[in-house]
Design a protein around this motif. Structure first.
Motif, PDB file in Angstrom:
ATOM      1  N   ILE A   1       4.404  12.593   0.384  1.00 55.53           N
ATOM      2  CA  ILE A   1       5.009  11.612   1.301  1.00 55.53           C
ATOM      3  C   ILE A   1       4.197  11.582   2.594  1.00 55.53           C
ATOM      4  O   ILE A   1       3.975  12.620   3.222  1.00 55.53           O
ATOM      5  CB  ILE A   1       6.482  11.968   1.579  1.00 55.53           C
ATOM      6  CG1 ILE A   1       7.271  11.883   0.274  1.00 55.53           C
ATOM      7  CG2 ILE A   1       7.087  11.038   2.635  1.00 55.53           C
ATOM      8  CD1 ILE A   1       8.705  12.343   0.356  1.00 55.53           C
ATOM      9  N   SER A   2       3.732  10.402   2.945  1.00 56.80           N
ATOM     10  CA  SER A   2       2.868  10.333   4.131  1.00 56.80           C
ATOM     11  C   SER A   2       3.133   9.061   4.934  1.00 56.80           C
ATOM     12  O   SER A   2       4.007   8.261   4.582  1.00 56.80           O
ATOM     13  CB  SER A   2       1.404  10.445   3.708  1.00 56.80           C
ATOM     14  OG  SER A   2       1.149   9.515   2.690  1.00 56.80           O
ATOM     15  N   LYS A   3       2.366   8.895   5.976  1.00 57.98           N
ATOM     16  CA  LYS A   3       2.542   7.799   6.944  1.00 57.98           C
ATOM     17  C   LYS A   3       2.778   6.449   6.251  1.00 57.98           C
ATOM     18  O   LYS A   3       2.031   6.075   5.346  1.00 57.98           O
ATOM     19  CB  LYS A   3       1.275   7.714   7.798  1.00 57.98           C
ATOM     20  CG  LYS A   3       1.371   6.846   9.010  1.00 57.98           C
ATOM     21  CD  LYS A   3       0.115   7.079   9.860  1.00 57.98           C
ATOM     22  CE  LYS A   3       0.080   6.387  11.145  1.00 57.98           C
ATOM     23  NZ  LYS A   3       0.305   5.182  11.533  1.00 57.98           N
ATOM     24  N   GLY A   4       3.814   5.757   6.669  1.00 53.60           N
ATOM     25  CA  GLY A   4       4.098   4.429   6.135  1.00 53.60           C
ATOM     26  C   GLY A   4       4.986   4.445   4.892  1.00 53.60           C
ATOM     27  O   GLY A   4       5.581   3.432   4.532  1.00 53.60           O
ATOM     28  N   ASP A   5       5.075   5.601   4.208  1.00 49.23           N
ATOM     29  CA  ASP A   5       5.939   5.685   3.024  1.00 49.23           C
ATOM     30  C   ASP A   5       7.411   5.672   3.448  1.00 49.23           C
ATOM     31  O   ASP A   5       7.749   6.033   4.580  1.00 49.23           O
ATOM     32  CB  ASP A   5       5.663   6.985   2.247  1.00 49.23           C
ATOM     33  CG  ASP A   5       4.296   6.976   1.574  1.00 49.23           C
ATOM     34  OD1 ASP A   5       3.739   5.878   1.384  1.00 49.23           O
ATOM     35  OD2 ASP A   5       3.799   8.071   1.249  1.00 49.23           O
ATOM     36  N   ILE A   6       8.263   5.272   2.508  1.00 49.38           N
ATOM     37  CA  ILE A   6       9.712   5.268   2.777  1.00 49.38           C
ATOM     38  C   ILE A   6      10.374   6.251   1.819  1.00 49.38           C
ATOM     39  O   ILE A   6      10.158   6.180   0.607  1.00 49.38           O
ATOM     40  CB  ILE A   6      10.327   3.873   2.536  1.00 49.38           C
ATOM     41  CG1 ILE A   6       9.581   2.798   3.334  1.00 49.38           C
ATOM     42  CG2 ILE A   6      11.812   3.876   2.904  1.00 49.38           C
ATOM     43  CD1 ILE A   6      10.023   1.366   2.998  1.00 49.38           C
TER      44      ILE A   6
ATOM     45  N   GLN B   1       0.832  -1.205   0.000  1.00 52.30           N
ATOM     46  CA  GLN B   1       0.000   0.000   0.000  1.00 52.30           C
ATOM     47  C   GLN B   1       0.865   1.253   0.000  1.00 52.30           C
ATOM     48  O   GLN B   1       0.496   2.270  -0.559  1.00 52.30           O
ATOM     49  CB  GLN B   1      -0.873   0.033   1.272  1.00 52.30           C
ATOM     50  CG  GLN B   1      -1.914  -1.067   1.346  1.00 52.30           C
ATOM     51  CD  GLN B   1      -2.898  -0.957   0.207  1.00 52.30           C
ATOM     52  OE1 GLN B   1      -3.495   0.081  -0.005  1.00 52.30           O
ATOM     53  NE2 GLN B   1      -3.039  -2.031  -0.565  1.00 52.30           N
ATOM     54  N   GLN B   2       2.013   1.151   0.659  1.00 46.25           N
ATOM     55  CA  GLN B   2       2.837   2.342   0.839  1.00 46.25           C
ATOM     56  C   GLN B   2       3.797   2.515  -0.332  1.00 46.25           C
ATOM     57  O   GLN B   2       4.105   1.565  -1.037  1.00 46.25           O
ATOM     58  CB  GLN B   2       3.616   2.245   2.158  1.00 46.25           C
ATOM     59  CG  GLN B   2       2.741   1.964   3.373  1.00 46.25           C
ATOM     60  CD  GLN B   2       1.587   2.946   3.520  1.00 46.25           C
ATOM     61  OE1 GLN B   2       1.654   4.071   3.025  1.00 46.25           O
ATOM     62  NE2 GLN B   2       0.525   2.535   4.171  1.00 46.25           N
ATOM     63  N   THR B   3       4.254   3.756  -0.489  1.00 43.47           N
ATOM     64  CA  THR B   3       5.107   4.079  -1.637  1.00 43.47           C
ATOM     65  C   THR B   3       6.551   4.273  -1.189  1.00 43.47           C
ATOM     66  O   THR B   3       6.801   4.779  -0.093  1.00 43.47           O
ATOM     67  CB  THR B   3       4.587   5.377  -2.296  1.00 43.47           C
ATOM     68  OG1 THR B   3       3.231   5.160  -2.680  1.00 43.47           O
ATOM     69  CG2 THR B   3       5.402   5.766  -3.520  1.00 43.47           C
ATOM     70  N   VAL B   4       7.476   3.875  -2.047  1.00 40.27           N
ATOM     71  CA  VAL B   4       8.889   4.185  -1.816  1.00 40.27           C
ATOM     72  C   VAL B   4       9.261   5.371  -2.707  1.00 40.27           C
ATOM     73  O   VAL B   4       9.083   5.314  -3.929  1.00 40.27           O
ATOM     74  CB  VAL B   4       9.793   2.973  -2.123  1.00 40.27           C
ATOM     75  CG1 VAL B   4      11.261   3.385  -2.155  1.00 40.27           C
ATOM     76  CG2 VAL B   4       9.589   1.877  -1.074  1.00 40.27           C
ATOM     77  N   TYR B   5       9.719   6.440  -2.085  1.00 31.63           N
ATOM     78  CA  TYR B   5      10.182   7.624  -2.815  1.00 31.63           C
ATOM     79  C   TYR B   5      11.707   7.619  -2.835  1.00 31.63           C
ATOM     80  O   TYR B   5      12.341   7.396  -1.794  1.00 31.63           O
ATOM     81  CB  TYR B   5       9.683   8.904  -2.134  1.00 31.63           C
ATOM     82  CG  TYR B   5       8.193   9.097  -2.278  1.00 31.63           C
ATOM     83  CD1 TYR B   5       7.662   9.777  -3.364  1.00 31.63           C
ATOM     84  CD2 TYR B   5       7.309   8.574  -1.332  1.00 31.63           C
ATOM     85  CE1 TYR B   5       6.288   9.943  -3.511  1.00 31.63           C
ATOM     86  CE2 TYR B   5       5.931   8.732  -1.468  1.00 31.63           C
ATOM     87  CZ  TYR B   5       5.436   9.419  -2.563  1.00 31.63           C
ATOM     88  OH  TYR B   5       4.079   9.577  -2.711  1.00 31.63           O
ATOM     89  N   ILE B   6      12.271   7.858  -3.998  1.00 36.04           N
ATOM     90  CA  ILE B   6      13.732   7.910  -4.109  1.00 36.04           C
ATOM     91  C   ILE B   6      14.084   9.261  -4.726  1.00 36.04           C
ATOM     92  O   ILE B   6      13.783   9.527  -5.895  1.00 36.04           O
ATOM     93  CB  ILE B   6      14.259   6.736  -4.953  1.00 36.04           C
ATOM     94  CG1 ILE B   6      13.869   5.432  -4.238  1.00 36.04           C
ATOM     95  CG2 ILE B   6      15.782   6.821  -5.110  1.00 36.04           C
ATOM     96  CD1 ILE B   6      14.050   4.187  -5.027  1.00 36.04           C
TER      97      ILE B   6
ATOM     98  N   ALA C   1       6.117   8.480   8.646  1.00 39.81           N
ATOM     99  CA  ALA C   1       6.840   8.170   7.404  1.00 39.81           C
ATOM    100  C   ALA C   1       8.276   7.804   7.771  1.00 39.81           C
ATOM    101  O   ALA C   1       8.783   8.193   8.823  1.00 39.81           O
ATOM    102  CB  ALA C   1       6.820   9.373   6.470  1.00 39.81           C
ATOM    103  N   TYR C   2       8.914   7.033   6.898  1.00 48.74           N
ATOM    104  CA  TYR C   2      10.267   6.545   7.175  1.00 48.74           C
ATOM    105  C   TYR C   2      11.284   7.223   6.257  1.00 48.74           C
ATOM    106  O   TYR C   2      10.975   7.523   5.101  1.00 48.74           O
ATOM    107  CB  TYR C   2      10.332   5.032   6.960  1.00 48.74           C
ATOM    108  CG  TYR C   2       9.372   4.262   7.836  1.00 48.74           C
ATOM    109  CD1 TYR C   2       9.564   4.184   9.211  1.00 48.74           C
ATOM    110  CD2 TYR C   2       8.261   3.621   7.282  1.00 48.74           C
ATOM    111  CE1 TYR C   2       8.681   3.480  10.019  1.00 48.74           C
ATOM    112  CE2 TYR C   2       7.371   2.917   8.079  1.00 48.74           C
ATOM    113  CZ  TYR C   2       7.583   2.852   9.448  1.00 48.74           C
ATOM    114  OH  TYR C   2       6.700   2.161  10.237  1.00 48.74           O
TER     115      TYR C   2
END
Ligand SMILES: Cc1cc2nc3c(=O)[nH]c(=O)nc-3n(C[C@H](O)[C@H](O)[C@H](O)COP(=O)(O)O)c2cc1C
Ligand code: SF4
Ligand code: SF4
Length: 281
Positions: free
Chosen positions: A54-59, A3-8, A88-89
């Motif tokens: 970027i929100s809760k649970g995203d990396i 469900q969560q997204t990884v942002y790079i 968020a992580y």
């Protein structure tokens, strides 16, 4: 699919940090995460969109080359522009040219914590020194190599594993990224892009040699060059040397460049930082 997204999000004038970013993206999509990659050199309007999403649970994997012991300002500006995102992580990554990773990881982690993110890890990746492209034996020659990239993959998996443990694995211990000796930290305080810029600039321009090929403009990660009779520089330069490197006719050159390699070698004894890739998780 997660469900969560990884942002790079990264900046990479000479391409090594991008290579690490791509490896992280590969690991994240293999693990089933939707991945959003953002190159801060692309000058796109996506910066604000990504900052707001970027929100809760995203990396967020945020990456920079180490420049004069610090992250490049555009990366810190990106982190500073995030809203507070509790839950968020964050996992900073840096590439460094085998001299010193300085305090870059620690500064990025501190900024992420100010934004209420949970820092799960950080990695410093040994790299060829991007100022030494003309050298036969540059600092960090051949790096990152296969072993370094395997460490990057393990790092990505460990961070994602911690994130999916839903906070149970806990954040990186407070001091984990505070690995430099006190005297290196002091030296880093006195260093920075604003200090080296006046030593390295201005470049010399020979208008007569310019063929108007446009490569300097294309390869400038800060959109700092416009072409008139020859290249004209604004004040957003980060001294990445891309324009000097790509200008084959030598219309852009640097008087100090020939002295840099010897100068960097003199500093190795002081920094005493092994040219190693180290993951903190
Ligand atoms: C202006 C400038 C400053 C740099 N400062 C450092 C430094 O303080 N320590 C270091 O080990 N490498 C330093 N490097 C080397 C880069 O950190 C390294 O080559 C990095 O991998 C480049 O990343 P990129 O390929 O993504 O641009 C510097 C390079 C440049 C151009
Ligand atoms: S790369 Fe060199 S030759 Fe090409 S436009 Fe720029 S200054 Fe001119
Ligand atoms: S002007 Fe040249 S050295 Fe400065 S940021 Fe652009 S490409 Fe890099």
């Amino acid at each position: 699919m997660n469900q969560q997204t990884v942002y790079i999000v990264y900046f990479s004038p000479a391409g090594t940090t991008r290579m690490v970013a791509q490896a992280l993206a590969h690991e994240a999509s293999t693990a089933g995460y939707p991945v959003v990659s953002l190159d801060l050199a692309s000058r796109s309007t996506d910066v604000k969109v990504v900052q707001s999403r970027i929100s809760k649970g995203d990396i967020l994997f945020a990456g920079t080359p180490v420049y004069a012991n610090h992250p490049v300002p555009v990366v810190m500006d990106f982190l500073a522009g995030l809203s507070e995102t509790e839950g968020a992580y964050a996992a900073p990554f840096v590439t460094f040219g085998a001299v010193s990773s300085g305090v870059a990881l620690r500064e990025m982690a501190t900024m992420a914590k100010e934004k209420k993110m949970t820092v799960l890890g950080g990695i410093k990746v040994a790299a060829r020194h991007s100022m030494l492209w003309q050298s036969d034996a540059p600092l960090g020659k051949g790096r990152p190599d296969e072993k370094d990239m395997a460490e990057v993959a393990r790092f990505a998996q460990a961070v994602m594993g911690k994130a999916s443990a839903d906070g149970k694995a806990g954040p990186l211990p407070e001091d984990a990224l505070n690995y430099q000796r006190q005297e290196v930290q002091e030296a880093a305080k006195a260093a920075g892009l604003h200090v080296i810029k006046p030593m390295l600039l201005p470049f010399d321009v020979n208008i007569d040699a310019c063929t108007q090929c446009g490569l300097c403009v294309e390869n400038c990660p800060t959109a700092n060059i416009t072409l008139e009779e020859g290249p004209v520089f604004a004040d957003r330069c980060v001294v990445c040397f891309n324009c000097v490197r790509v200008c084959e006719p030598g219309a852009i050159s640097s008087k100090v460049l020939p002295f840099i390699e010897a100068d960097l070698h003199k500093r190795l004894d002081f920094f005493r930082e092994p040219a190693e890739t180290v993951a903190f998780v």
